[in-house]
Write a protein that holds these residues in place. Structure first.
Motif, PDB file in Angstrom:
ATOM      1  N   SER A 147     -25.857  16.025 -21.052  1.00  0.00           N
ATOM      2  CA  SER A 147     -24.828  16.858 -20.433  1.00  0.00           C
ATOM      3  C   SER A 147     -23.842  17.013 -21.728  1.00  0.00           C
ATOM      4  CB  SER A 147     -24.093  16.181 -19.274  1.00  0.00           C
ATOM      5  OG  SER A 147     -24.715  16.157 -18.168  1.00  0.00           O
ATOM      6  N   ILE A 148     -24.379  17.213 -23.005  1.00  0.00           N
ATOM      7  CA  ILE A 148     -23.868  17.017 -24.129  1.00  0.00           C
ATOM      8  C   ILE A 148     -22.717  18.213 -24.222  1.00  0.00           C
ATOM      9  CG2 ILE A 148     -23.847  17.665 -26.664  1.00  0.00           C
ATOM     10  CD1 ILE A 148     -25.339  15.077 -27.089  1.00  0.00           C
ATOM     11  N   PRO A 149     -23.105  19.687 -23.812  1.00  0.00           N
ATOM     12  CA  PRO A 149     -22.157  20.820 -23.981  1.00  0.00           C
ATOM     13  C   PRO A 149     -20.946  20.439 -22.973  1.00  0.00           C
ATOM     14  CG  PRO A 149     -24.437  21.547 -23.723  1.00  0.00           C
ATOM     15  CD  PRO A 149     -24.701  20.119 -23.562  1.00  0.00           C
ATOM     16  N   ALA A 150     -20.948  19.987 -21.602  1.00  0.00           N
ATOM     17  CA  ALA A 150     -20.033  19.653 -20.976  1.00  0.00           C
ATOM     18  C   ALA A 150     -18.933  18.573 -21.203  1.00  0.00           C
ATOM     19  CB  ALA A 150     -20.547  19.316 -19.432  1.00  0.00           C
ATOM     20  N   ASP A 151     -19.735  17.266 -21.726  1.00  0.00           N
ATOM     21  CA  ASP A 151     -19.021  16.210 -22.313  1.00  0.00           C
ATOM     22  C   ASP A 151     -18.226  16.415 -23.330  1.00  0.00           C
ATOM     23  OD1 ASP A 151     -17.775  13.761 -21.404  1.00  0.00           O
ATOM     24  OD2 ASP A 151     -19.867  12.637 -22.133  1.00  0.00           O
ATOM     25  N   MET A 152     -19.006  16.698 -24.272  1.00  0.00           N
ATOM     26  CA  MET A 152     -18.628  16.945 -25.695  1.00  0.00           C
ATOM     27  C   MET A 152     -17.582  18.283 -25.868  1.00  0.00           C
ATOM     28  SD  MET A 152     -19.434  14.211 -27.374  1.00  0.00           S
ATOM     29  CE  MET A 152     -18.642  14.848 -28.998  1.00  0.00           C
ATOM     30  N   PHE A 208     -19.198  25.170 -30.853  1.00  0.00           N
ATOM     31  CA  PHE A 208     -18.078  24.848 -30.208  1.00  0.00           C
ATOM     32  C   PHE A 208     -16.859  25.680 -30.649  1.00  0.00           C
ATOM     33  CE2 PHE A 208     -20.723  21.363 -29.362  1.00  0.00           C
ATOM     34  CZ  PHE A 208     -20.589  20.545 -28.204  1.00  0.00           C
ATOM     35  N   GLU A 209     -16.491  26.703 -29.734  1.00  0.00           N
ATOM     36  CA  GLU A 209     -15.320  27.694 -30.258  1.00  0.00           C
ATOM     37  C   GLU A 209     -14.002  27.568 -29.403  1.00  0.00           C
ATOM     38  OE1 GLU A 209     -18.020  31.061 -32.559  1.00  0.00           O
ATOM     39  OE2 GLU A 209     -18.428  30.643 -30.334  1.00  0.00           O
ATOM     40  N   THR A 210     -12.999  27.901 -30.028  1.00  0.00           N
ATOM     41  CA  THR A 210     -11.680  27.955 -29.122  1.00  0.00           C
ATOM     42  C   THR A 210     -11.667  29.353 -28.578  1.00  0.00           C
ATOM     43  OG1 THR A 210     -10.689  26.499 -30.813  1.00  0.00           O
ATOM     44  CG2 THR A 210      -9.221  27.964 -29.244  1.00  0.00           C
ATOM     45  N   ASP A 214     -23.399  17.156 -15.056  1.00  0.00           N
ATOM     46  CA  ASP A 214     -22.175  17.127 -15.849  1.00  0.00           C
ATOM     47  C   ASP A 214     -20.826  16.311 -15.335  1.00  0.00           C
ATOM     48  OD1 ASP A 214     -23.837  18.785 -17.450  1.00  0.00           O
ATOM     49  OD2 ASP A 214     -22.754  20.624 -17.168  1.00  0.00           O
ATOM     50  N   ARG A 215     -20.663  16.583 -14.239  1.00  0.00           N
ATOM     51  CA  ARG A 215     -19.430  16.241 -13.566  1.00  0.00           C
ATOM     52  C   ARG A 215     -19.337  14.569 -13.606  1.00  0.00           C
ATOM     53  NH1 ARG A 215     -16.490  13.800  -9.671  1.00  0.00           N
ATOM     54  NH2 ARG A 215     -14.401  14.549  -9.680  1.00  0.00           N
ATOM     55  N   LEU A 229     -21.213  28.075 -21.931  1.00  0.00           N
ATOM     56  CA  LEU A 229     -20.417  27.036 -20.965  1.00  0.00           C
ATOM     57  C   LEU A 229     -18.947  27.388 -21.299  1.00  0.00           C
ATOM     58  CD1 LEU A 229     -20.835  24.853 -18.786  1.00  0.00           C
ATOM     59  CD2 LEU A 229     -20.530  23.259 -20.850  1.00  0.00           C
ATOM     60  N   THR A 230     -18.343  27.965 -20.291  1.00  0.00           N
ATOM     61  CA  THR A 230     -17.095  27.997 -20.471  1.00  0.00           C
ATOM     62  C   THR A 230     -16.154  26.941 -19.871  1.00  0.00           C
ATOM     63  OG1 THR A 230     -17.231  30.675 -20.559  1.00  0.00           O
ATOM     64  CG2 THR A 230     -14.931  29.644 -19.995  1.00  0.00           C
ATOM     65  N   LEU A 231     -15.246  26.389 -20.793  1.00  0.00           N
ATOM     66  CA  LEU A 231     -14.313  25.099 -20.151  1.00  0.00           C
ATOM     67  C   LEU A 231     -12.954  25.766 -20.100  1.00  0.00           C
ATOM     68  CD1 LEU A 231     -16.693  24.065 -22.327  1.00  0.00           C
ATOM     69  CD2 LEU A 231     -16.059  21.849 -21.323  1.00  0.00           C
ATOM     70  N   ALA A 232     -12.483  25.787 -18.849  1.00  0.00           N
ATOM     71  CA  ALA A 232     -10.901  26.311 -18.748  1.00  0.00           C
ATOM     72  C   ALA A 232     -10.147  25.084 -18.508  1.00  0.00           C
ATOM     73  CB  ALA A 232     -10.849  27.260 -17.611  1.00  0.00           C
ATOM     74  N   GLY A 233      -9.114  24.749 -19.387  1.00  0.00           N
ATOM     75  CA  GLY A 233      -8.268  23.433 -19.239  1.00  0.00           C
ATOM     76  C   GLY A 233      -6.971  23.855 -18.878  1.00  0.00           C
ATOM     77  N   LYS A 234      -6.410  23.265 -17.953  1.00  0.00           N
ATOM     78  CA  LYS A 234      -5.075  23.594 -17.643  1.00  0.00           C
ATOM     79  C   LYS A 234      -4.166  22.066 -17.929  1.00  0.00           C
ATOM     80  CE  LYS A 234      -6.239  27.203 -14.445  1.00  0.00           C
ATOM     81  NZ  LYS A 234      -6.171  27.590 -12.883  1.00  0.00           N
ATOM     82  N   GLY A 235      -2.831  22.255 -18.248  1.00  0.00           N
ATOM     83  CA  GLY A 235      -1.944  21.114 -18.384  1.00  0.00           C
ATOM     84  C   GLY A 235      -0.796  21.624 -18.865  1.00  0.00           C
ATOM     85  N   TRP A 236      -0.042  20.520 -19.760  1.00  0.00           N
ATOM     86  CA  TRP A 236       1.158  20.871 -19.901  1.00  0.00           C
ATOM     87  C   TRP A 236       1.300  20.766 -21.662  1.00  0.00           C
ATOM     88  CZ3 TRP A 236      -0.199  17.432 -16.403  1.00  0.00           C
ATOM     89  CH2 TRP A 236       0.083  17.747 -15.093  1.00  0.00           C
TER      90      TRP A 236
END
Length: 423
Positions: free
Chosen positions: A147-152, A415-417, A242-243, A328-335
């Motif tokens: 699960s390297i794409p998800a974890d890293m 890995f791209e922003t 992954d989770r 793999l798209t990772l969407a993060g939410k926070g402050w």
């Protein structure tokens, strides 16, 4: 103790193992590696090396050949004594993995695998973490597409976020021009993973007696089937490891570094509503048959029938692999501002979002060898950036401070922003 080889590929004659051999062959000269292949049949191992020579154009006459069998603990111990790191490609790990882990940790040899089986991964942490720590070696599971794409990717998102991440949602998109197939071994792992899912709860109670702090606001599930606004496609929950892997890394970072744990959910994308509904139907049949012994025997006997051609004993062709890729798209939410303590509560709603993507070639037999081999090289070269103690770790915990993301990007797993915005 002096070691003859930097890396030993155990299970080199298996479907995935052969591709790992080719990947090591491609980088061995540049990295100045000494390495060997290991398995039950010496002649088959030699044939794998001949094939790798033909494919890569590299001379492999100096590569070692070791006879080792999971049914022979002495042979595994002798193999482990010869290498600094064993790359274990023999699955399903539920059946064949523990003997190799045991041989490695008892001999102070690090062990990497490509398992996507949460029960195996977490049980190895429960049973072998102390011995690995005492013998100063590292056991890192899930070092392939699972699960390297998800974890890293989660590590990368947190590094880029510039603030406090509260939650991450991942969305897997497999793009296949000529069809997408996986080998039978992955199918067999899925069958027994589902059949024995009830093992996880009591296992986790032993492994993690203390619960993680409940972060607020709590990440809500988007439901079993939904049209997702982030990736603009129909999505279902992703049933892979992954989770569980990401959350083990988050727990490690909370316990060792007092970092606020990130909440995480994983989903898989579909090209249409019809495709998603067909997947639900297939998964329902699979779940029913996997829940009893005779059903499991049918699933194992007829993988192509029950998976509608997605799994078989032959695995994908070169044409199919060349035409397949993943995002793999990772969407993060926070402050924007970090909290002072990991248990602090931010009373305002998350006001910042960051989307990153991890992308690469065919996941099972192209991206997975890249991930495994680069993880091994980081383990070999960057001891000062690993956790200070040996033990059993998920990738994000083991490699979060290393150059693994940079190495993977160099070799095609990027890995791209993505998009930054206010919610």
């Amino acid at each position: 103790m002096a070691r003859e080889y930097d890396l030993i590929i155990f299970g080199a004659t298996g479907f995935t193992g052969q591709y790992v051999v080719m990947e090591v062959a491609r980088v061995a000269d540049e990295e100045k590696l000494t390495w060997a292949v290991a398995g039950r049949h010496v002649e088959k191992l030699k044939q794998v090396l001949e094939k790798a020579e033909n494919v890569t154009g590299k001379s492999l006459t100096n590569v070692g050949v070791i006879k080792a069998d999971v049914s022979d603990p002495n042979s595994l111990s002798e193999m482990a004594k010869k290498g600094k790191i064993v790359l274990n490609c023999v699955g399903p790990y539920r059946f064949y993995g523990e003997a190799v882990v045991k041989a490695c940790v008892e001999n102070g040899t690090s062990h990497l695998d490509i398992s996507g089986e949460p029960q195996f991964l977490e049980r190895m942490q429960l049973d072998y973490n102390s011995t690995a720590r005492d013998n100063d070696c590292y056991v890192v599971g899930a070092c392939g597409f699972d699960s390297i794409p998800a974890d890293m990717g989660t590590v990368f998102l947190e590094q880029e976020f510039d603030g406090q991440v509260n939650s991450v949602e991942t969305y897997l998109n497999i793009k296949a021009k000529h069809g997408f197939r996986l080998h039978y071994g992955t199918w067999q792992s899925a069958i027994y993973g589902f059949a024995c899912a009830n093992e996880l709860k009591p296992l986790r109670k032993k492994l993690f007696p203390q619960r993680l702090p409940e972060c607020q606001p709590k990440l809500k599930s988007r439901g079993p089937l939904h049209q997702n606004p982030i990736v603009k496609s129909w999505c279902l929950p992703f049933p892979g490891s992954d989770r569980s892997v990401v959350m083990r890394s988050q727990r490690y970072l909370y316990e060792k570094e007092k970092k606020r744990p990130v909440q995480m959910s994983a989903y898989v994308q579909f090209t249409s509503l019809i495709a998603a509904v067909l997947m639900i139907s297939t998964a329902t049949v699979f779940g029913i048959f996997a829940s009893f012994k005779f059903g499991r025997s049918l699933l194992e006997k007829y993988p192509k029938v029950f998976s509608f051609g997605a799994f078989d004993h032959k695995g994908p062709t070169k044409k199919e692999m060349d035409g397949t890729s993943f995002v793999l798209t990772l969407a993060g939410k926070g402050w924007s501002e970090k909290l002072a303590e990991p248990t602090d509560v931010n009373k305002s709603r998350p006001e910042k979002e960051l989307v990153v993507q991890v992308s690469g070639p065919e996941p099972g037999y192209v991206a997975t060898p890249i991930c495994l081999v680069q993880a091994a090289l980081v383990l070999l070269r960057e001891a000062d950036k690993l956790p200070s103690e040996g033990g059993v770790y998920p990738p994000g915990a083991a490699f979060g401070k290393t150059s693994l993301i940079k190495r993977l990007t160099k070799y095609g797993v990027k890995f791209e922003t993505g998009l930054k915005s206010s919610l």
